[in-house]
Write a protein that holds these residues in place. Sequence first.
Motif, PDB file in Angstrom:
ATOM      1  N   GLY A 250      -5.274 -41.754  12.058  1.00 20.71           N
ATOM      2  CA  GLY A 250      -4.814 -42.621  13.084  1.00 20.71           C
ATOM      3  C   GLY A 250      -5.535 -43.994  12.898  1.00 20.71           C
ATOM      4  O   GLY A 250      -5.520 -44.409  14.363  1.00 20.71           O
ATOM      5  N   VAL A 251      -5.880 -44.370  12.093  1.00 22.91           N
ATOM      6  CA  VAL A 251      -6.507 -45.855  12.100  1.00 22.91           C
ATOM      7  C   VAL A 251      -5.781 -46.980  11.459  1.00 22.91           C
ATOM      8  O   VAL A 251      -4.992 -46.689  10.670  1.00 22.91           O
ATOM      9  CB  VAL A 251      -7.820 -45.672  11.220  1.00 22.91           C
ATOM     10  CG1 VAL A 251      -8.554 -47.040  10.985  1.00 22.91           C
ATOM     11  CG2 VAL A 251      -8.842 -44.649  11.634  1.00 22.91           C
ATOM     12  N   PRO A 303     -14.923 -44.881  10.829  1.00 26.01           N
ATOM     13  CA  PRO A 303     -14.860 -44.624  12.565  1.00 26.01           C
ATOM     14  C   PRO A 303     -14.107 -45.563  13.068  1.00 26.01           C
ATOM     15  O   PRO A 303     -13.675 -45.081  14.118  1.00 26.01           O
ATOM     16  CB  PRO A 303     -16.168 -45.491  12.700  1.00 26.01           C
ATOM     17  CG  PRO A 303     -16.357 -46.470  11.558  1.00 26.01           C
ATOM     18  CD  PRO A 303     -15.962 -45.732  10.407  1.00 26.01           C
ATOM     19  N   GLY A 304     -13.031 -46.238  12.532  1.00 28.63           N
ATOM     20  CA  GLY A 304     -12.148 -47.019  13.334  1.00 28.63           C
ATOM     21  C   GLY A 304     -11.764 -48.042  12.276  1.00 28.63           C
ATOM     22  O   GLY A 304     -12.004 -48.572  11.303  1.00 28.63           O
ATOM     23  N   VAL A 310     -14.716 -53.683   7.522  1.00 32.14           N
ATOM     24  CA  VAL A 310     -15.917 -53.868   7.252  1.00 32.14           C
ATOM     25  C   VAL A 310     -16.301 -53.452   5.601  1.00 32.14           C
ATOM     26  O   VAL A 310     -16.765 -53.996   4.740  1.00 32.14           O
ATOM     27  CB  VAL A 310     -16.994 -53.577   8.068  1.00 32.14           C
ATOM     28  CG1 VAL A 310     -18.562 -53.511   7.174  1.00 32.14           C
ATOM     29  CG2 VAL A 310     -17.255 -54.249   9.257  1.00 32.14           C
ATOM     30  N   ALA A 311     -15.733 -52.183   5.383  1.00 30.27           N
ATOM     31  CA  ALA A 311     -15.722 -51.562   4.296  1.00 30.27           C
ATOM     32  C   ALA A 311     -14.966 -52.422   3.360  1.00 30.27           C
ATOM     33  O   ALA A 311     -15.461 -52.610   2.013  1.00 30.27           O
ATOM     34  CB  ALA A 311     -15.094 -50.285   4.267  1.00 30.27           C
ATOM     35  N   GLY A 369      -9.908 -32.637   1.331  1.00 29.21           N
ATOM     36  CA  GLY A 369      -9.524 -33.494   2.368  1.00 29.21           C
ATOM     37  C   GLY A 369      -9.672 -34.891   1.752  1.00 29.21           C
ATOM     38  O   GLY A 369     -10.619 -35.335   0.993  1.00 29.21           O
ATOM     39  N   TYR A 370      -9.148 -36.104   2.229  1.00 29.12           N
ATOM     40  CA  TYR A 370      -9.389 -37.579   1.813  1.00 29.12           C
ATOM     41  C   TYR A 370     -10.545 -37.955   1.940  1.00 29.12           C
ATOM     42  O   TYR A 370     -11.034 -39.022   1.184  1.00 29.12           O
ATOM     43  CB  TYR A 370      -8.378 -38.199   2.583  1.00 29.12           C
ATOM     44  CG  TYR A 370      -6.824 -37.990   2.637  1.00 29.12           C
ATOM     45  CD1 TYR A 370      -6.491 -38.092   1.392  1.00 29.12           C
ATOM     46  CD2 TYR A 370      -5.851 -37.685   3.437  1.00 29.12           C
ATOM     47  CE1 TYR A 370      -4.689 -37.652   0.996  1.00 29.12           C
ATOM     48  CE2 TYR A 370      -4.727 -37.439   3.456  1.00 29.12           C
ATOM     49  CZ  TYR A 370      -3.905 -37.444   2.127  1.00 29.12           C
ATOM     50  OH  TYR A 370      -2.646 -37.132   2.000  1.00 29.12           O
ATOM     51  N   ASP A 371     -11.398 -37.684   3.157  1.00 27.42           N
ATOM     52  CA  ASP A 371     -12.670 -38.162   3.176  1.00 27.42           C
ATOM     53  C   ASP A 371     -13.527 -37.967   2.063  1.00 27.42           C
ATOM     54  O   ASP A 371     -14.543 -38.723   1.532  1.00 27.42           O
ATOM     55  CB  ASP A 371     -13.500 -37.691   4.446  1.00 27.42           C
ATOM     56  CG  ASP A 371     -13.336 -36.094   4.714  1.00 27.42           C
ATOM     57  OD1 ASP A 371     -12.738 -35.611   4.005  1.00 27.42           O
ATOM     58  OD2 ASP A 371     -14.171 -35.790   5.342  1.00 27.42           O
ATOM     59  N   SER A 372     -13.450 -36.752   1.396  1.00 26.59           N
ATOM     60  CA  SER A 372     -14.058 -36.354   0.082  1.00 26.59           C
ATOM     61  C   SER A 372     -14.076 -37.159  -1.143  1.00 26.59           C
ATOM     62  O   SER A 372     -14.661 -37.248  -2.050  1.00 26.59           O
ATOM     63  CB  SER A 372     -13.951 -34.871  -0.057  1.00 26.59           C
ATOM     64  OG  SER A 372     -13.998 -33.902   0.891  1.00 26.59           O
ATOM     65  N   ILE A 373     -12.716 -37.780  -1.153  1.00 24.73           N
ATOM     66  CA  ILE A 373     -12.519 -38.768  -1.894  1.00 24.73           C
ATOM     67  C   ILE A 373     -13.684 -39.916  -2.227  1.00 24.73           C
ATOM     68  O   ILE A 373     -14.091 -40.199  -3.253  1.00 24.73           O
ATOM     69  CB  ILE A 373     -11.228 -39.558  -1.936  1.00 24.73           C
ATOM     70  CG1 ILE A 373      -9.885 -38.485  -2.087  1.00 24.73           C
ATOM     71  CG2 ILE A 373     -10.893 -40.642  -2.866  1.00 24.73           C
ATOM     72  CD1 ILE A 373      -8.820 -38.976  -1.845  1.00 24.73           C
TER      73      ILE A 373
END
Length: 397
Positions: A250-251, A303-304, A310-311, A369-373
């Motif tokens: 949801g970002v 985080p949003g 920033v990334a 999950g996507y974050d592990s990528i």
Amino acid sequence: MSEQVQQGVSQNAVKEKIWTRDFILICITNFLIFLGFQMTLPTISLYVKELGGSDQLIGFVVGIFTFSALLIRPFAGQALETRGRRLVYIGGLIVVILTVGTFGFLASIALLFLMRIMQGFGWGCLTTASGTVASDVVPATRRGEGLGYFGLSGNLAMAIGPSIGLALVVVMPFNQFFLICAALPAFALLAASQIHFKKGERKAAASAGKRKFLDLYEISSLKPSVLAFFITFTFGGIATFLPLYTAQKGVEGIQWYFLVYAVSVMLTRTFAGQLYDRKGHKAVFLPGTLLIVIAMFLLAWMPGTAGLLVAAFLYGFGFGSVQPALQAWAIDQAPANRKGMANATFYSFFDLGIGIGAISFGQIAHSFGYDSIYVTAGVSVLIAMVIYVAMTRKRAA
């Protein structure tokens, strides 16, 4: 008097002209080619989803493109030296135009998979030739700077291409969208036809090919090429899965991510190449890779929107510094008659990183999950940093 003459010669060498007619033309064609390519980069995953594909299939559709490019690159590099730049560059460009134009008319993922293989063959020839042509027309004393400017043409396309692509697929069907993406390299073909390409040394290179039939890679360029593999491993996760990841979280701001990333890369191109020319890869590699690691872990956290952007800036700054330095390093190491093969070697590892990354990340996304990528991507760059330190210490010893 002799010292003054020597100083004058030295100053003239430093001031050798970069922005020649041929260099401007190769930059224009590169911009148009990459604009069409960048428009498809974040949208191909959406197209596979529309055709009913899973995350795993998305990874394979993206990855097979880079693997087919990888397979053709060493042969393209050899052809650059034996047949000349024009045949490889123009031939690869025509294949890209024809394949991208058919994407929207394919009825199944299987057909798309096959057409992506053909696109990869064309792309492998095209991009191997383009980097070699750019290095041909840039003075050797300013190669890092020149390749940095050449990279800017692709980065400018990167700044606007993904956002344009994501905006267009909302308002038009995919068949029309992919025709637009094919029209851009078609215009590039017109500009490319005006370039004065370096001709191949048919007899000398052909006889060398008979003596060393399997010598399709440039050994002296392996070190920077291996490092490029671990860096570009991160790219598959960003280009392929970030639109899906931000939607899941949801970002908002995925369109702005690609813009900020590209602007950041362009900023680094204005000085990173010159820094490499003056001080070598040691001044560029470790600072750049550290920024990439931070960016990857920030994406894993997500985080949003602010963290996303920033990334984007950190990743662009790091990648924009490291990539042209590694490419210039790879080319500088090679003999004069094997610059094309050096470029092919570099881009082979470049593609291998993207391809393995995309396929691996499809499996990782499905299982963890996507974050592990992005955690995995950050670890990949840390490995590159360790390898680099080991390489440079060994040489210093």
